[in-house]
Scaffold this active site. Structure first.
Site: not given
Ligand code: GAR
Length: 203
Positions: A12-13, A88, A104, A145, A174
């Protein structure tokens, strides 16, 4: 500016950033999607938007070195991690100094580190009794992080929240926060001084 987005999950991001580039809100292009596994939901989103994608084979050696050729071929300027569940490798961090970002789902440095990803973060926040959580966009360094924070926004934790409710509220922040940082990057408004990151205002 050319962006590569790395993701492992639903994406979704990825969608929020790609949409903002497509409608001109961010003066940049998403030129590549890198998925860590072939079942990642982000792949169908990339396909639907006509964005090229590749799946890394993380099992063999330093996948960062192998990926560098692809990133250079596509003239990638910025790497955005969006729910990417792999560390990474140093080769990539060296090749993109201050040019790898991550989002995050907590107010770092709280609830970060190895094993703190996705729903684990929200479960830990709720178990701690915190009334405030949030989202962080930061630069990526060699740690988990630990890179310099660029922007954070708070999200209230409600007394009756479960991890899913909190996750949904943080995720919607986010989707606003991450594109705004990438927009600032693409307009050359982001500068780091030690661990402090400055974002110059738009006008
Ligand atoms: C998001 O909430 C992001 O912040 C988290 O995974 C989710 C991905 O959602 N990332 C972490 O926890 C990294 N440590 P998405 O696939 O819908 O973008």
């Amino acid at each position: 500016m050319n962006i590569a987005i790395f993701a492992s999950g639903g994406g979704s991001n990825f969608q929020a950033i790609a949409d903002a580039c497509a409608d001109g809100s961010i003066p940049a292009r998403v030129v590549l999607c890198v998925a860590s596994r072939p079942e990642a939901g982000v792949i169908s989103r990339a396909r639907a938007m006509g964005i090229p994608y590749t799946v890394i084979d993380g099992a063999a050696g330093d996948w960062g070195v192998r990926l560098l050729t692809v990133l250079h071929d596509r003239k990638v300027d910025l790497v955005a991690l969006a729910g990417f569940m792999r560390k990474i490798p140093p080769s990539l961090i060296e090749a993109f100094p201050d040019r790898i970002l991550n989002v995050h789902p907590s107010l770092l440095p709280e609830f970060g580190g190895q094993g703190m990803y996705g729903m684990n973060v929200h479960r830990a926040v709720i178990a701690s009794g915190r009334r405030i959580s949030g989202a962080t966009v930061h630069m990526v360094d060699e740690g988990y992080d630990t890179g310099p924070v660029i922007l954070q926004e708070r999200v209230a934790v409600r007394p009756d929240d479960g991890p899913e409710e909190l996750a949904a509220r943080v995720l919607s922040v986010e989707h606003r926060l991450y594109p705004s940082v990438i927009k600032a990057f693409s307009e050359g408004r982001v500068h780091r001084e030690g661990r402090t990151v400055h974002i110059r205002p738009e006008h």
